[in-house]
Design a protein around this motif. Structure first.
Motif, mmCIF file in Angstrom:
data_model
loop_
_atom_site.group_PDB
_atom_site.id
_atom_site.type_symbol
_atom_site.label_atom_id
_atom_site.label_comp_id
_atom_site.label_asym_id
_atom_site.label_seq_id
_atom_site.Cartn_x
_atom_site.Cartn_y
_atom_site.Cartn_z
ATOM 1 N N CYS C 139 0.589 -1.153 0.241
ATOM 2 C CA CYS C 139 -0.144 -0.079 -0.213
ATOM 3 C C CYS C 139 0.872 1.544 0.082
ATOM 4 O O CYS C 139 0.500 2.442 -0.904
ATOM 5 C CB CYS C 139 -1.131 0.433 1.407
ATOM 6 S SG CYS C 139 -2.514 -1.240 1.289
ATOM 7 N N LYS C 140 2.035 1.116 0.685
ATOM 8 C CA LYS C 140 2.424 2.717 0.692
ATOM 9 C C LYS C 140 3.244 2.631 -0.519
ATOM 10 O O LYS C 140 3.956 3.460 -0.959
ATOM 11 C CB LYS C 140 3.484 2.674 2.042
ATOM 12 C CG LYS C 140 2.833 2.539 3.369
ATOM 13 C CD LYS C 140 2.138 3.126 3.585
ATOM 14 C CE LYS C 140 2.900 4.976 3.326
ATOM 15 N NZ LYS C 140 1.997 5.751 4.083
ATOM 16 N N GLU C 143 0.824 4.157 -2.929
ATOM 17 C CA GLU C 143 0.836 5.633 -2.642
ATOM 18 C C GLU C 143 2.780 6.314 -3.036
ATOM 19 O O GLU C 143 1.961 7.329 -3.688
ATOM 20 C CB GLU C 143 0.858 5.951 -1.386
ATOM 21 C CG GLU C 143 -0.195 6.099 -0.711
ATOM 22 C CD GLU C 143 0.581 6.392 0.997
ATOM 23 O OE1 GLU C 143 -0.184 5.244 2.014
ATOM 24 O OE2 GLU C 143 0.839 7.190 1.200
ATOM 25 N N SER C 176 -1.970 4.836 6.219
ATOM 26 C CA SER C 176 -2.304 4.992 4.608
ATOM 27 C C SER C 176 -3.016 7.428 4.326
ATOM 28 O O SER C 176 -3.770 7.395 5.204
ATOM 29 C CB SER C 176 -3.624 4.695 4.109
ATOM 30 O OG SER C 176 -4.109 5.048 2.667
#
Lengths: 258, 258, 258, 258
Positions: C139-140, C143, C176
């Motif tokens: 997820c990071k 991003e 997030s």
């Protein structure tokens, strides 16, 4: 590991076995021996008591094995007291696993009849081990009634679902002054280990061993798991955390220099 | 029980140990010996590699113990490859536990860098055992990249939360052609037993042993639990049901006659 | 309740719908309307794009409904980029639900190809919403690659198993900087409510509505559940405790006097 | 949605509220109104009954609100019957939530005293709704004793732990001929929705609303969640599966041609 005391008996194994559902009495005997158990429950039919030719009992004649007759099938306190007396006479033991389950589908125990029967049987000199729902208040009332132990269920009997009553077992174990034996639902060695880790005094297993692919090896697996769980309990488990505390890494230096 | 093969090694114990967080190197050694493990991971600091006076390694000099250096602390594939080469030179083994975790809080692994590093390290002749999220697709890609095993996590490392990734571990085990070793989150012997029962090939435990009240006894408990779980797997567990099938009760006759 | 912003869009409903598996396009339309959703995903077949007679799309012509084409069925980043461009041309939107799942059985996403495609598509001006495993590190990285949101799964798609990845979703939500949309596995309104209560920004539901006995009523039920969960999140839930704090009872006086 | 019948009352809301632990009586009133409930439980102190200046009751004077006095704090059947009679006189209702919990720490109910009190109170013309452990056999015995409903707990009261008794609630719901109201442990709207989805007839919530950051908004959230769960139950949820069935993907054609 500390041995378990229930009344006047000292037991070195904290695994109790049920004897139903095995493919043969011989297979049952081999599993009982592989498990290292010192206490097995037996549900006897009348004919067995009369004819003295009980195949099941013949396979349980070992010096280290104690018999724990159960009242499986009774539906009221009165029936239970009657069955208990028959069992005491036939098997020459005043130990009794009290099971009162009016419901033929889930075989769940009746709390009211169980308390009533425990009161009566304790007065009659029985060492009563009642099978019950994981009900903390009922456990305390059974203590007051003279029970020798409590046997709360982990899940409906025969389902192999494990410790579905975990939160209530915790309260029971925390509050109980008599041994707590988890009695139904244990479906795998990991369930038995978990029960012991949380501080249960013993577990009773039947279906998960009897209907395994290889019941004798499964019995041996349960023996190890119960020992593992008890040892872990005595060695004090670490508690769960939400994240790690890092230990010294190999490559801390990489970040210093690169 | 069947032994475990990873590449050219045959391992008789399916319990791997981490060596961090112990109160002393001596305590670590005693726990390692009590666990019966044949494979321990070590995260070395550079100074240890240079001075040859590593206290940790001195306590792991046992003929049956294989060392598995890990790259704990690296954040990229490049750093991992560099660290791996240092470790190979220092410890004279081409086995490597690959850990790439850029996040210092949860120490969760980076899937992309891990795949890249595995590809490179496999080409360089390493026997790579990567620590990864319980991601079934990543496991297959690591297989294609030449990994020797996969080490999916059960829960964030150091949390003792158990097999939170159960549903995904099932898929990984079902699909994998290389050994599956559950690597993080195992907090109690019951967790280890459960991992083995579901068909994992091995488990790696560190925190749950190192920070127990009595780490040596806890190591022995894990040994029993891993054996129990493996034996149960080989003996084939019964499946869960929604209700019992009654076995012959003691008191069926009561209802016939009373 | 606060509306949800994803890039330049403001959405008043935090429930997204998938359009597969419905008994008919008309039933799908009625469910979409009953759900109150403003964002629906569509997986188009080539023939539909060419003939302009797409039955599905005709049923989604409502002013408040935004289309989110998905790349369901692609297996690599390259295929995804190609499919994305087709979709943009056909549907006149640069929004894209990125799904790359090489595995036809569990339809689980590929983390490496997904990151690669997200990087490329972001550069090409797409608003990318990738379907991924509940992997906090991935997820990071998404991003950093310019993703507009992340869509971690709760359980394997189509299984209705709920939030099996709960512990990892918590970490993802905590870390997030882009909206977190729980994308697969949600099997009941209670699952959707729970996702919202834990702080997810939205949920995407398809199977649980499409295959319900009454899909339209189920869609309405999900609408209420998502609102309930979001309201509860904003109203701040009490935390779990291990026992009660008693409030003043009716009968305290009984014990004083009896 | 179908309304709920308990004896002669028709209730359009399936959410019942407890009135303890609120910051003020006014806040309680606002939450009660926001919840849409038609049945609230009240635990009265003797002084309130005597002085007729009960602040609590003044805030519950709404035509659609029915009062359900509870016996919180009693420890025996005798105390319960006495308290019930006081409550009937003071509040002019023969409805009674029967709570007998001798244990001040966990406030868990006593099954034996509860059955005894239910028998007596039913004979005295009360409409009895007993708070009990999730014990399926006890539920059937209460039915035989003339109970108007059963109120099994989801978790120990005040803990917000949710439906820890799920497996037993399923059996109770399957077997019950009277309404089943889940009474304790519900900590979030998602828990309430889940209870309704599984077929419970209603839920009773107190702590989770009273101690929320914003109790009024939380009450409104619970209202939506209960409706969502009931609607889902009536619309018939799909069952859980182990993997997906693929729906037609956008890019099937890619594999045909590339």
């Amino acid at each position: 590991m500390q041995p378990l005391s229930i009344r006047d008996k000292i037991l070195h194994s904290r695994l109790f076995l049920g004897t139903g559902k095995f493919g043969s009495a011989r297979l049952m005997e081999d599993a009982v021996l592989a498990s290292g158990t010192e206490l097995v429950t037996v549900a006897l039919k009348r004919v067995d008591l009369e004819t003295q030719t009980d195949n099941l009992l013949a396979h349980l004649q070992h010096p280290h094995i104690n018999l724990l007759p159960n009242t499986s099938g009774v539906r009221t306190a009165n029936e239970a007291v009657f069955a208990a007396q028959l069992a005491r006479e036939a098997l020459e033991t005043n130990w009794l696993k009290l099971e009162i389950h009016p419901d033929p589908r889930y075989l769940l125990p009746d709390p009211v009849e169980t308390l009533k029967a425990t009161e009566e049987l304790a007065k009659l000199g029985f060492v009563v081990l009642p099978y019950i729902h994981a009900d903390p208040v009922l456990c305390k009332r059974l203590e007051d009634a003279g029970t020798a132990a409590v046997m709360p269920l982990g899940a409906p009997i025969g389902t192999n679902k494990g410790l579905k009553t975990y939160d209530f077992l915790q309260i029971i174990i925390e509050q109980s002054k008599v041994p707590v034996i988890i009695d139904a639902g244990i479906g795998a060695p990991s369930d038995a280990a978990k029960a012991m880790e949380m501080g249960a005094d013993a577990v009773l297993v039947n279906t998960a061993i009897a209907v395994a692919g290889n019941p004798v090896q499964m019995a041996a697996a349960f023996k190890l798991a119960v020992d593992a769980g008890r040892m872990a309990y005595e060695a004090r488990l670490a508690t769960a955390a939400n994240h790690a505390t890092a230990s010294s890494p190999l490559t801390a230096f990489l970040h210093e220099e690169l």
